[in-house]
Design a protein around this motif. Structure first.
Motif, PDB file in Angstrom:
ATOM      1  N   PHE A   1      12.275 -41.256  25.752  1.00  0.00           N
ATOM      2  CA  PHE A   1      13.516 -41.663  25.084  1.00  0.00           C
ATOM      3  C   PHE A   1      14.630 -41.881  26.114  1.00  0.00           C
ATOM      4  CE2 PHE A   1      17.613 -40.760  23.194  1.00  0.00           C
ATOM      5  CZ  PHE A   1      17.581 -41.445  22.005  1.00  0.00           C
TER       6      PHE A   1
ATOM      7  N   ARG B   1      16.634 -45.430  27.384  1.00  0.00           N
ATOM      8  CA  ARG B   1      18.102 -45.634  27.306  1.00  0.00           C
ATOM      9  C   ARG B   1      18.692 -45.893  28.674  1.00  0.00           C
ATOM     10  NH1 ARG B   1      15.523 -45.085  22.687  1.00  0.00           N
ATOM     11  NH2 ARG B   1      16.957 -45.141  20.922  1.00  0.00           N
TER      12      ARG B   1
ATOM     13  N   ALA C   1      17.930 -49.270  29.670  1.00  0.00           N
ATOM     14  CA  ALA C   1      18.661 -50.199  28.803  1.00  0.00           C
ATOM     15  C   ALA C   1      20.072 -50.418  29.353  1.00  0.00           C
ATOM     16  CB  ALA C   1      18.727 -49.670  27.369  1.00  0.00           C
ATOM     17  N   VAL C   2      20.713 -49.337  29.780  1.00  0.00           N
ATOM     18  CA  VAL C   2      22.057 -49.442  30.363  1.00  0.00           C
ATOM     19  C   VAL C   2      21.997 -50.255  31.657  1.00  0.00           C
ATOM     20  CG1 VAL C   2      23.988 -48.161  31.377  1.00  0.00           C
ATOM     21  CG2 VAL C   2      22.864 -47.286  29.319  1.00  0.00           C
TER      22      VAL C   2
ATOM     23  N   LEU D   1      21.463 -53.922  30.919  1.00  0.00           N
ATOM     24  CA  LEU D   1      22.662 -54.573  30.383  1.00  0.00           C
ATOM     25  C   LEU D   1      23.452 -55.216  31.525  1.00  0.00           C
ATOM     26  CD1 LEU D   1      24.381 -55.029  27.834  1.00  0.00           C
ATOM     27  CD2 LEU D   1      25.520 -52.871  28.304  1.00  0.00           C
TER      28      LEU D   1
ATOM     29  N   THR E   1      20.900 -57.765  33.646  1.00  0.00           N
ATOM     30  CA  THR E   1      20.560 -59.004  32.941  1.00  0.00           C
ATOM     31  C   THR E   1      21.677 -60.030  33.108  1.00  0.00           C
ATOM     32  OG1 THR E   1      19.201 -57.867  31.307  1.00  0.00           O
ATOM     33  CG2 THR E   1      20.043 -60.016  30.672  1.00  0.00           C
TER      34      THR E   1
ATOM     35  N   HIS F   1      11.437 -50.539  31.381  1.00  0.00           N
ATOM     36  CA  HIS F   1      11.953 -50.664  30.016  1.00  0.00           C
ATOM     37  C   HIS F   1      10.947 -51.352  29.090  1.00  0.00           C
ATOM     38  CE1 HIS F   1      15.303 -50.900  27.106  1.00  0.00           C
ATOM     39  NE2 HIS F   1      14.797 -52.076  26.762  1.00  0.00           N
ATOM     40  N   MET F   2      10.349 -52.443  29.567  1.00  0.00           N
ATOM     41  CA  MET F   2       9.435 -53.188  28.690  1.00  0.00           C
ATOM     42  C   MET F   2       8.132 -52.434  28.469  1.00  0.00           C
ATOM     43  SD  MET F   2       8.031 -56.417  30.874  1.00  0.00           S
ATOM     44  CE  MET F   2       6.615 -56.283  31.948  1.00  0.00           C
TER      45      MET F   2
ATOM     46  N   MET G   1       7.043 -51.543  24.714  1.00  0.00           N
ATOM     47  CA  MET G   1       5.754 -51.997  24.184  1.00  0.00           C
ATOM     48  C   MET G   1       4.885 -50.810  23.797  1.00  0.00           C
ATOM     49  SD  MET G   1       3.976 -54.492  23.216  1.00  0.00           S
ATOM     50  CE  MET G   1       4.796 -55.963  23.832  1.00  0.00           C
TER      51      MET G   1
ATOM     52  N   VAL H   1       5.903 -48.050  22.436  1.00  0.00           N
ATOM     53  CA  VAL H   1       6.352 -47.640  21.096  1.00  0.00           C
ATOM     54  C   VAL H   1       5.741 -48.564  20.039  1.00  0.00           C
ATOM     55  CG1 VAL H   1       8.355 -47.417  19.574  1.00  0.00           C
ATOM     56  CG2 VAL H   1       8.483 -46.601  21.927  1.00  0.00           C
ATOM     57  N   ILE H   2       5.746 -49.875  20.319  1.00  0.00           N
ATOM     58  CA  ILE H   2       5.175 -50.836  19.372  1.00  0.00           C
ATOM     59  C   ILE H   2       3.677 -50.555  19.186  1.00  0.00           C
ATOM     60  CG2 ILE H   2       4.643 -53.284  18.990  1.00  0.00           C
ATOM     61  CD1 ILE H   2       7.275 -53.988  20.383  1.00  0.00           C
TER      62      ILE H   2
ATOM     63  N   ARG I   1      12.118 -56.033  18.061  1.00  0.00           N
ATOM     64  CA  ARG I   1      10.734 -55.931  18.539  1.00  0.00           C
ATOM     65  C   ARG I   1      10.155 -57.301  18.870  1.00  0.00           C
ATOM     66  NH1 ARG I   1       7.716 -50.847  15.703  1.00  0.00           N
ATOM     67  NH2 ARG I   1       9.077 -49.345  16.739  1.00  0.00           N
TER      68      ARG I   1
ATOM     69  N   TYR J   1       8.803 -59.661  27.019  1.00  0.00           N
ATOM     70  CA  TYR J   1       7.686 -58.991  27.705  1.00  0.00           C
ATOM     71  C   TYR J   1       6.674 -60.017  28.205  1.00  0.00           C
ATOM     72  CZ  TYR J   1       3.613 -55.740  27.866  1.00  0.00           C
ATOM     73  OH  TYR J   1       2.521 -55.003  28.220  1.00  0.00           O
TER      74      TYR J   1
ATOM     75  N   PHE K   1      22.784 -48.148  21.070  1.00  0.00           N
ATOM     76  CA  PHE K   1      23.666 -47.165  21.723  1.00  0.00           C
ATOM     77  C   PHE K   1      24.597 -46.543  20.685  1.00  0.00           C
ATOM     78  CE2 PHE K   1      23.181 -49.880  25.746  1.00  0.00           C
ATOM     79  CZ  PHE K   1      22.183 -49.055  26.248  1.00  0.00           C
TER      80      PHE K   1
END
Lengths: 130, 106
Positions: A27, A31, A34-35, A38, A41, A82-83, A87, A89-90, B6, B13, B67
């Motif tokens: 988890f 995150r 992800a930050v 951001l 990217t 991150h990916m 993935m 989780v999916i 997703r 991905y 977030f």
């Protein structure tokens, strides 16, 4: 009421559990990246847009600039972590058969590492190999 | 919209293969790079790039909602709807902005 007869503390037992089998670590890393993504990217989009229409020597000069190369390497690292987590989780949500799930999670890791390694290799070759 | 996160995530991905291939082409020399640039500039290439840029912006802006949710806020139905609309509008606007700049500097 669950007994706590083992030597492990409740926190110790909770750690390492969860659907990802790695508890809060998954988890948190999701995150954290992800930050990072951001910011990276936005930078990546600027780099790609700056490359539009550039002839080869100019494109290489930009990509091999130390600042650009370092930011690209950070983006590749953060995005691949991150990916892979996303993935996973999916996969855990949609693949229920245990053997297939393990194979899919493994393939997912291999994919992320392969894409990351190829990209890092290319950026480093542009920077050092000419 | 969770499904959208997703779907865009999965698209991004799979698309990393193309980004890696493009970087490897750049590292391989002028001929490979020109081929990669030609593919990227073709109609199919541009379509893929457009969808990729929109997925990237949608996933990025949509990620901001996570977030907010992680902080324990934004679970009310109206707030969720507002954030979903915000995600769509802002990500579409950012995608258009990117492509306006691309077409102007080409």
């Amino acid at each position: 009421m669950q007994s706590n007869s083992s030597m492990r503390t409740p926190l110790g037992r909770v750690r390492g559990l969860g659907s990802a089998k790695s508890g809060t670590g998954h988890f948190w890393l999701q995150r954290l990246t992800a930050v990072a993504n951001l910011i990276l990217t936005v930078i990546f989009v600027f780099i790609v847009v700056a490359l539009v229409g550039k002839p080869y020597p100019a494109a290489i000069a930009l990509l091999s600039h130390p600042l650009v190369a370092i930011l690209m390497l950070l983006f590749i690292l953060s995005a691949c972590i991150h990916m892979r987590l996303g993935m996973q989780v999916i996969i855990e949500d949609y693949v229920h058969e245990e053997g297939m799930k393990i194979l899919a999670v493994m393939a997912n890791t291999f994919f992320a590492i392969a894409v990351g390694a190829a990209s890092v290799y290319a950026v480093l070759k542009l920077s050092f190999g000419g | 919209m969770s499904v959208a996160h997703r779907v865009t995530g999965t698209g991004l991905y799979l698309g990393t293969v193309l980004i890696a291939a493009w970087l490897v082409a750049a590292a391989s020399g002028p001929a490979a790079f020109d081929t990669a640039q030609w593919i990227a500039g073709s109609i199919l290439g541009r379509l893929v790039l457009f969808l990729y840029s929109f997925s990237l912006m949608h996933h990025m802006v949509g990620g901001l909602r996570h977030f907010v949710w992680d902080m324990g806020k934004g679970y009310e139905p109206q707030t969720r709807m507002a954030m979903a609309k915000f995600t769509l509008v802002i990500s579409a606007a950012l995608t258009i902005l990117i492509w306006v700049v691309v077409l102007a500097t080409r």
